[in-house]
Every structure is written in C-alpha cells, then in structure tokens.
Design an enzyme around this catalytic site. Sequence first.
Site, short mmCIF file in Angstrom:
data_model
loop_
_atom_site.label_atom_id
_atom_site.label_comp_id
_atom_site.label_asym_id
_atom_site.label_seq_id
_atom_site.Cartn_x
_atom_site.Cartn_y
_atom_site.Cartn_z
N ASP A 10 1.32 10.55 3.71
CA ASP A 10 2.13 11.44 4.54
C ASP A 10 1.26 12.53 5.16
O ASP A 10 1.21 13.66 4.70
CB ASP A 10 3.24 12.06 3.67
CG ASP A 10 4.30 12.72 4.51
OD1 ASP A 10 4.31 12.51 5.74
OD2 ASP A 10 5.12 13.46 3.94
N GLU A 64 0.83 -1.21 0.00
CA GLU A 64 0.00 0.00 0.00
C GLU A 64 0.86 1.25 0.00
O GLU A 64 2.06 1.18 0.24
CB GLU A 64 -0.96 0.02 1.20
CG GLU A 64 -0.62 -0.94 2.29
CD GLU A 64 -1.72 -1.09 3.32
OE1 GLU A 64 -1.95 -0.11 4.02
OE2 GLU A 64 -2.29 -2.19 3.42
S1 IVH Z 1 0.03 0.75 9.09
C1 IVH Z 1 1.39 -1.05 13.13
N1 IVH Z 1 -0.33 1.72 6.69
O1 IVH Z 1 3.07 5.61 8.84
C2 IVH Z 1 1.26 -0.46 11.79
N2 IVH Z 1 0.67 3.14 8.31
O2 IVH Z 1 5.39 4.65 11.03
C3 IVH Z 1 0.32 0.64 11.73
N3 IVH Z 1 1.16 5.42 7.49
O3 IVH Z 1 2.02 5.98 12.13
C4 IVH Z 1 0.46 1.54 10.59
N4 IVH Z 1 0.38 5.14 5.45
O4 IVH Z 1 0.79 7.29 10.35
C5 IVH Z 1 0.15 1.98 7.93
N5 IVH Z 1 -0.78 2.45 4.52
C6 IVH Z 1 -0.31 2.70 5.75
C7 IVH Z 1 0.23 3.95 6.12
C8 IVH Z 1 0.72 4.15 7.41
C9 IVH Z 1 0.93 5.99 6.30
C10 IVH Z 1 1.80 6.12 8.63
C11 IVH Z 1 1.08 5.99 9.92
C12 IVH Z 1 2.04 5.36 10.89
C13 IVH Z 1 3.36 5.54 10.21
C14 IVH Z 1 4.22 4.34 10.45
#
Ligand code: IVH
Length: 665
Positions: free
Chosen positions: A114, A110
């Site tokens: 940002d 995915e």
């Molecule tokens: S999954 C435990 N999926 O990136 C995993 N995060 O450092 C939970 N983010 O704090 C996050 N796009 O703010 C996930 N497709 C996506 C994402 C995503 C952006 C951000 C999110 C998270 C940080 C990870």
Amino acid sequence: MTAKERIDQLRAELHRHNYNYYILNAPEISDKEFDDLMRELQDLEKEHPEYDDPNSPTQRVGSDINKNFTQVYHKYPMLSLGNTYSEAEVTDFYERVKKALNEDFEICCELKYDGTSISLTYEDGKLVRAVTRGDGEKGDDVTDNVKTIRTIPLVLHGNYPKSFEIRGEILMPWTVFEALNQEKEAREEPLFANPRNAASGTLKLQNSSIVASRKLDAYLYYLLGEDLPADGHYENLQIAAGWGFKISDCMRKVHDLQGIFDYINYWDTERKKLPVATDGIVLKVNSLRQQKNLGYTAKSPRWAIAYKFQAERALTRLNKVTYQVGRTGAITPVANLDPVLLSGTIVKRASLHNADIIEGLDLHIGDMVYVEKGGEIIPKITGVDKDSRSFMLGEKVTFITRCPECGSQLVRYEGEAAHYCPNETACPPQIKGKIEHFISRRAMNIDGLGPETVDMFYRLGLIKDTADLYELTVDDIKNLDRMGVKSAENIVKGIEASKNVPFERVLFALGIRFVGETVAKKIARSFDNIEDLEKADMAKLMSIDEIGERIAQSIVSYFANPANKNLVGRLRAYGLQFARSEEQKGEFTDKLAGQSIVISGVFTHHSRDEYKEIIEKNGGKNVGSISSKTSFILAGENMGPAKLEKAKKLGIKILSEDDFLALIS
Ligand code: IVH
C-alpha cells in the site's frame, strides 16, 4: 451560471486543491483534473479580462502543481487491478480463469503493498527513467527523486535484457512514517494520514535531498519487456532479484483454490508484523503465455485480481462528543466510546475530524457506531448502525459554536473544514501550545524547559505569554515542585542564551500560523528586520518565493493584532534577535531570484549540498528535475546522458562550475 460565477467557483476550488496538495500533501483530485480546471479558468480569464484578479490561482507561482516534473507517456499503460473483498469473488475469478484456459495453471500469490506505484525503465543495465502512474497513460518523471531510494538499483548486474521496464510500489516504512509525523507535530505542520500519502507526497517533492532524507523503500512486482528470461512471472522476478532488485520474499506459487485461501488467511494476520503497509493480496496467473491468452478488459488484466483485507472494524456505543483545542486554535471533535477491542488495542476515543463529517453521519448520542483502524493510526468513525436505533433516539450531535476552553465564538475560514477558536492570545491551550512551540528545539531551543514545566509555570501564574519567560528569576522558581536551585539556574541560563538565537528562528518561534521553518527562513532573507516585516502588505509578501495568499494573509493579520504587536515589542526589549545580523546580510543576494536551477554531475570546488546552499542564499531555487521551467543547469563532470538529452531538447542553458561561480561572484 454566469461566467463571473464560474470564475469565482473555479478560483475557490483551485485554491483549495492547491492547499490540499501543498500544505496537506493530500490531493483530492488527480493532476489531470487539476490541470483541466486550471485550463478552464485560464480560458475564461482570457475571455473576460474585466474580472481580472491578481490573486487568482492562475497568477500564483505555486499554482502549476506538477509542472516541475515532465510528463512522460508510459510505453505500456499502467492499469489497475480489479478489487474484491469476498472469498466468493476469489472463487469466481479462479473458476473464470480455469474455464478460459482449459489447461493446468499456477497462481502466483503476493502481497498488495500500500504505497504509490512506480514504473522504472532500464536500458543497458542502467536506470534511465522513473515515472509515476499518473492517469495510467502518462505520469510524472520523478527519476531524480527515485534515484535517492537506496533499494532501487541504478546499475544492474548479471545477465539482464537490453531494455525492459519493471514496476513496483514505493513505500514509507512504518517506523520512518511515525518519526516523520512526530517531527511534523513538533513543527506544528499537518500530519500525513498514512504511509501511502507520506510516500506519494515525498516522491513529489521538488528537492531531492529532502526525498533522500525520508528513507523510502520499494518492492518491485511486475516485469515487462520483449525479451524476458522465463515464461513464469514468479521465475522472472526471482531472476530479477539476481540483477539487484528488491523482490518480496512473501510470493508463493499455488496450484489450487485451497492454496489461495491458505495464503490469504496466513497473511491476514501475519502482515501486521511487516515493516511496511499492505492492504490485500494480489493473485496473478503465473505463465506469461497464459496471461496473454486471457488478455485485458478496458481497465484491468483478466489474469490478475486484488483481494483487499477488510479494514478492521468494530461496533460500539457513542457516549458523547468532546472537543479538543489545538495550539493553533483548531477544534477537533472526539467521539467518546464504550471501550472496544480493535486490531489488538482497546479503543475508547476516535476522531470525528470536522463538522461536515459529523453532519454527514447524522450522528446521535447513544448511536451504535462503526470504528475503523485502516491505514490510519488514529481510529475513525466510519458509519452508524441505524438499524439498532431504538424509538428513543438520542440527541443529535451538532458542532459547538463556542470554544470549550475560553468561550469565544468559533470561526470557520473560507475553504477550510476546521473550526477555529480565534482567541489566540488568551485561550489557555493555545497560549500553552504557543509557549511550548516557542521553547522547542527547532525554535528558541531553551534548555531545561519542557511542556510539563511550562504547564506548571502557567498554572501557577508565573508566565502568561512567551515574553514572561524573560522575567523569570531563579528565586521565582527554585522552590517549586521537583525543581531546586540547580535546575532553576539552568532554566534561567537557557532563557538568557536564547537571546542569541538568529532572526529566522525567532520568527519561526513566534508561531504565526502557516509560518513553518522554511517560510520563516524565506522571510528572514527578504526583510532586514521585524519592523519592515510588520509594514509589509500582501503584495510585498506574496512577491517572495513560495509565499502565497494564505501565508501572506496570516502574517498580515498577525501584526494587525495589537496583542501580538505588543508581545513582539516586549520580546525585542528583552534583547531577542529581531534583525538579520551584518554577517547574515552579507551572505544573501538576489542574484538568482526567480530562477529554477538543476544541479547535476560531480563537482570539484564545492559539494552538491554547498551548491544548493549557495543557490538558495542567492535567492534561487534548486529543483530536482529538468522541465521547460528550468532556468539553467549547473553541471559538473559526468552529467547523466538522459539529463543532457532532455536539456538539449528543451533548449536549457548548461553552466559549468566555473561559469556559475563567476555568475554569482
Ligand atoms: S500488479 C496490471 N502486484 O495495486 C497489474 N500491483 O490496482 C499491475 N500493487 O497500481 C499491478 N502490490 O500500485 C501488482 N504485488 C502487487 C501489488 C500491486 C500493490 C498496487 C499497484 C497497482 C494497484 C492495482
């Protein structure tokens, strides 16, 4: 370090963080770090009353950054993802997973959005809570603000679990971000550096109707709960799309490393066409059962990883550094470069921000420098390739000490990174900037006049300040380049009409540093006329809601300058509105002074916006969410159950529409 030294240090630091947060919307530290510093200062001040200071950050109304949001513990901690920048590390991740699982698996690829992350809790198909990431364990309850985001469903449809959490990213689309910055520029407010800061700054606003106007968007990418419909992460999200959530349609399931790299390569360029900012790719093991098997390290899941795109970077030569003077006198150093292609555009100039950044880079003329265009719109210099320096090192870049436009000695205010030209009243770009601001739509709104015309009038010596505008005649200007009798008459008419612009906008038009539209309004409500404002001291100014030391200081120094006093005197003589009209006086009271009021529910006598206005006109403050600081809730029909519960828990008074109207009548 003595206690006194530590107290001084903490005060200076907290003032700076307050400014970063409130004025720049660009906090450098977490809320927790801020709170810890504040607590340390409070404790020291209690121990040492002899060092009391009425201007300490602990005394200031605005010092309690996020106190208007209640802190809520996350049911499941909000972890972050391990980051990598290299394909080799992606391969390592894949091999690690393969070895640990020892069975077939799928990877869901995915986009990494940002923005700012959010956790939404739904119970019985209704949004009950929206909480920011905070420190991962607990965050701010921003439910009221999140409710304004149209892409977040308040009520679900279909066959959803009774209780679950869904997480995602709140984003400000590029177009909204650019329009917002244009508005900020027109109002001389600091710009947001990127859509991420703009989104997180917006989400923390106390006034949810402003949040609503900012048109945030959200993508959801992580479902958590006990009774989810499927074992696949991807499948769950597709089903959640059916309940009403906005799920990215760029997600893909792949079965091997080649599939991962194809996805990365495709989106590395395609992502530039998306309406929102992305900074990488997220790879997740798709099966929840397998995710559970892989588990977590202390900080992040073993079943997922983020691959971050390299910010586009180019190497080019620094030819010279020039300096721009803004309309507030702020000096911006600009790197003049050999033209270089970066993300599809030719870059010749890049910002060097301030003297500290130049010093930190140890920049010399002729250096080969790295230029980057990350999430920011303006390219910046991020490094120097010192290996390519020859024995003939160019001259070291040192920040100028005098204004390039007027020669004045530059100043640097305590706690600020920028240098300023203090010659407000005679430095040409500052004067022109002030006149442009004065005539702008939100200020005096003078028809027919624009920056080019101002520039021409100034060059020809027709105007030297804003008051000179009121002496212009049709004869003075009708024969000028591209003018003619008709436009000349229009301009003079427009200038004449501006004499009816109300006091608060005239105050804003003066262009006093830090006095934006909102502050000007607050001042105009607290002083009957400009004479009273001129006489006000720091304490009097700081007693006004939302006016802190910095703004108060700026107003006091504005009127301490005889040139400004003289200008105001002349403008007044020309008939501008420097007092509140009788009609305006009647509208304002201080019946609700110092009170924080939450509006909730549906009303019969006035609309929500009207109530907001009534609160403000009576000196109160309308805040978005309930906290221990809330004075009372103005409740209409159907106040939300979550709010009701919270109000009860905190023992906050609830006033009906009629009670409220009686209170202020
Ligand atoms: S999954 C435990 N999926 O990136 C995993 N995060 O450092 C939970 N983010 O704090 C996050 N796009 O703010 C996930 N497709 C996506 C994402 C995503 C952006 C951000 C999110 C998270 C940080 C990870």
